[in-house]
Design a protein around this motif. Structure first.
Motif, PDB file in Angstrom:
ATOM      1  N   ASP A 103       0.828  -1.207   0.000  1.00 11.85           N
ATOM      2  CA  ASP A 103       0.000   0.000   0.000  1.00 11.85           C
ATOM      3  C   ASP A 103       0.863   1.258   0.000  1.00 11.85           C
ATOM      4  OD1 ASP A 103      -2.238  -1.591   0.032  1.00 11.85           O
ATOM      5  OD2 ASP A 103      -2.673  -1.269   2.167  1.00 11.85           O
ATOM      6  N   ARG A 104       1.908   1.256   0.804  1.00  9.09           N
ATOM      7  CA  ARG A 104       2.789   2.437   0.863  1.00  9.09           C
ATOM      8  C   ARG A 104       3.525   2.638  -0.451  1.00  9.09           C
ATOM      9  NH1 ARG A 104       5.276   2.832   6.962  1.00  9.09           N
ATOM     10  NH2 ARG A 104       3.265   3.114   7.953  1.00  9.09           N
ATOM     11  N   LEU A 105       3.984   1.549  -1.047  1.00  5.22           N
ATOM     12  CA  LEU A 105       4.683   1.669  -2.329  1.00  5.22           C
ATOM     13  C   LEU A 105       3.726   2.124  -3.433  1.00  5.22           C
ATOM     14  CD1 LEU A 105       7.035  -1.431  -2.189  1.00  5.22           C
ATOM     15  CD2 LEU A 105       7.689   0.981  -2.072  1.00  5.22           C
ATOM     16  N   ASP A 106       2.498   1.620  -3.416  1.00  3.81           N
ATOM     17  CA  ASP A 106       1.497   2.066  -4.387  1.00  3.81           C
ATOM     18  C   ASP A 106       1.208   3.555  -4.217  1.00  3.81           C
ATOM     19  OD1 ASP A 106       1.313  -0.470  -5.455  1.00  3.81           O
ATOM     20  OD2 ASP A 106      -0.552  -0.979  -4.407  1.00  3.81           O
ATOM     21  N   SER A 107       1.105   3.981  -2.967  1.00  4.86           N
ATOM     22  CA  SER A 107       0.848   5.395  -2.686  1.00  4.86           C
ATOM     23  C   SER A 107       2.018   6.255  -3.168  1.00  4.86           C
ATOM     24  CB  SER A 107       0.640   5.582  -1.189  1.00  4.86           C
ATOM     25  OG  SER A 107       0.489   6.925  -0.873  1.00  4.86           O
ATOM     26  N   PHE A 108       3.239   5.796  -2.934  1.00  3.65           N
ATOM     27  CA  PHE A 108       4.420   6.526  -3.386  1.00  3.65           C
ATOM     28  C   PHE A 108       4.461   6.583  -4.911  1.00  3.65           C
ATOM     29  CE2 PHE A 108       9.117   6.642  -4.194  1.00  3.65           C
ATOM     30  CZ  PHE A 108       9.315   7.928  -3.734  1.00  3.65           C
ATOM     31  N   ASP A 109       4.147   5.482  -5.556  1.00  2.81           N
ATOM     32  CA  ASP A 109       4.107   5.434  -7.019  1.00  2.81           C
ATOM     33  C   ASP A 109       3.067   6.422  -7.546  1.00  2.81           C
ATOM     34  OD1 ASP A 109       4.943   4.330  -9.538  1.00  2.81           O
ATOM     35  OD2 ASP A 109       3.019   3.241  -9.599  1.00  2.81           O
ATOM     36  N   HIS A 110       1.912   6.454  -6.918  1.00  6.79           N
ATOM     37  CA  HIS A 110       0.856   7.398  -7.314  1.00  6.79           C
ATOM     38  C   HIS A 110       1.346   8.847  -7.155  1.00  6.79           C
ATOM     39  CE1 HIS A 110      -3.134   9.035  -7.889  1.00  6.79           C
ATOM     40  NE2 HIS A 110      -3.010   9.705  -6.744  1.00  6.79           N
ATOM     41  N   TYR A 111       2.025   9.132  -6.060  1.00  9.98           N
ATOM     42  CA  TYR A 111       2.570  10.462  -5.804  1.00  9.98           C
ATOM     43  C   TYR A 111       3.594  10.850  -6.881  1.00  9.98           C
ATOM     44  CZ  TYR A 111       5.312  14.130  -3.537  1.00  9.98           C
ATOM     45  OH  TYR A 111       5.983  15.298  -3.264  1.00  9.98           O
ATOM     46  N   LEU A 112       4.497   9.923  -7.220  1.00  9.69           N
ATOM     47  CA  LEU A 112       5.504  10.210  -8.255  1.00  9.69           C
ATOM     48  C   LEU A 112       4.851  10.446  -9.609  1.00  9.69           C
ATOM     49  CD1 LEU A 112       8.355   7.682  -7.359  1.00  9.69           C
ATOM     50  CD2 LEU A 112       8.314  10.155  -6.988  1.00  9.69           C
ATOM     51  N   ASN A 113       3.841   9.671  -9.946  1.00 11.72           N
ATOM     52  CA  ASN A 113       3.120   9.869 -11.213  1.00 11.72           C
ATOM     53  C   ASN A 113       2.438  11.232 -11.242  1.00 11.72           C
ATOM     54  OD1 ASN A 113       3.859   7.419 -12.337  1.00 11.72           O
ATOM     55  ND2 ASN A 113       2.086   6.354 -11.491  1.00 11.72           N
ATOM     56  N   LYS A 114       1.891  11.654 -10.114  1.00  8.93           N
ATOM     57  CA  LYS A 114       1.245  12.957 -10.009  1.00  8.93           C
ATOM     58  C   LYS A 114       2.259  14.087 -10.221  1.00  8.93           C
ATOM     59  CE  LYS A 114      -2.063  14.972  -6.788  1.00  8.93           C
ATOM     60  NZ  LYS A 114      -2.649  14.813  -5.457  1.00  8.93           N
ATOM     61  N   LEU A 115       3.434  13.940  -9.592  1.00  8.42           N
ATOM     62  CA  LEU A 115       4.491  14.942  -9.764  1.00  8.42           C
ATOM     63  C   LEU A 115       4.952  15.000 -11.210  1.00  8.42           C
ATOM     64  CD1 LEU A 115       6.845  14.526  -6.660  1.00  8.42           C
ATOM     65  CD2 LEU A 115       5.374  16.456  -7.210  1.00  8.42           C
ATOM     66  N   GLN A 116       5.117  13.837 -11.802  1.00  6.61           N
ATOM     67  CA  GLN A 116       5.555  13.792 -13.190  1.00  6.61           C
ATOM     68  C   GLN A 116       4.517  14.439 -14.106  1.00  6.61           C
ATOM     69  OE1 GLN A 116       6.309   9.866 -14.666  1.00  6.61           O
ATOM     70  NE2 GLN A 116       7.568  10.608 -16.356  1.00  6.61           N
ATOM     71  N   SER A 117       3.245  14.227 -13.844  1.00  7.90           N
ATOM     72  CA  SER A 117       2.185  14.851 -14.642  1.00  7.90           C
ATOM     73  C   SER A 117       2.248  16.371 -14.537  1.00  7.90           C
ATOM     74  CB  SER A 117       0.817  14.362 -14.181  1.00  7.90           C
ATOM     75  OG  SER A 117       0.676  13.002 -14.430  1.00  7.90           O
ATOM     76  N   ARG A 118       2.471  16.861 -13.330  1.00  7.40           N
ATOM     77  CA  ARG A 118       2.569  18.297 -13.116  1.00  7.40           C
ATOM     78  C   ARG A 118       3.766  18.886 -13.863  1.00  7.40           C
ATOM     79  NH1 ARG A 118       1.684  18.802  -6.638  1.00  7.40           N
ATOM     80  NH2 ARG A 118      -0.518  18.217  -6.617  1.00  7.40           N
ATOM     81  N   THR A 119       4.893  18.165 -13.790  1.00  9.87           N
ATOM     82  CA  THR A 119       6.107  18.617 -14.452  1.00  9.87           C
ATOM     83  C   THR A 119       5.889  18.675 -15.965  1.00  9.87           C
ATOM     84  OG1 THR A 119       7.447  17.661 -12.699  1.00  9.87           O
ATOM     85  CG2 THR A 119       8.573  18.213 -14.734  1.00  9.87           C
ATOM     86  N   ASN A 120       5.271  17.652 -16.507  1.00  9.82           N
ATOM     87  CA  ASN A 120       5.011  17.582 -17.955  1.00  9.82           C
ATOM     88  C   ASN A 120       4.023  18.656 -18.395  1.00  9.82           C
ATOM     89  OD1 ASN A 120       6.762  15.469 -18.261  1.00  9.82           O
ATOM     90  ND2 ASN A 120       5.185  13.907 -18.161  1.00  9.82           N
TER      91      ASN A 120
END
Length: 123
Positions: A103-120
């Motif tokens: 669950d924590r790794l999934d949450s971290f992955d979701h957070y990184l994807n969100k950051l990457q979307s913002r950056t893009n």
């Protein structure tokens, strides 16, 4: 009196050793992994490591005291084999936390994807 102290110390040392102590050391984990694949002689195990034969013997002694391995003597050779069922307490303990970490790794992955979307989207 000396016999009592010797026996008491031996029992205390054996009582302190458990599966968690056995798997705490990376060399012992590697030995367990080797023996999970096949039964090996003590010498064959020692040849697979870059440490001294006495150091391997010490690791094997701890694994044996923790009842994770046992020996079978054939002629002059001692073969080591795994007692996999005795790894069960560690497996069950680790399994309790598997969902938490997933669950924590999934949450971290979701957070990184969100950051990457913002950056893009900002580029």
């Amino acid at each position: 009196m000396i016999t009592f102290i010797f026996v008491t110390n031996r029992l205390l040392n054996k009582m302190r050793r458990d599966v968690f102590q056995a798997i705490a050391d990376p060399v012992r984990r590697d030995i367990i992994e080797l023996l999970a694949e096949e039964t090996l002689t003590v010498n064959a195990i020692a040849e697979k490591f870059d440490i001294s034969r006495p150091a391997i013997s010490k690791h094997l002694k701890i694994l044996n005291e923790c009842e994770l391995i046992d020996y079978r003597k054939e002629g002059r050779e001692r073969f080591c084999f795994i007692q996999a069922k005795n790894l069960l307490p560690a497996f069950l303990w680790i399994e309790k936390y598997q969902n938490l970490w997933e669950d924590r790794l999934d949450s971290f992955d979701h957070y990184l994807n969100k950051l990457q979307s913002r950056t893009n989207s900002n580029q």
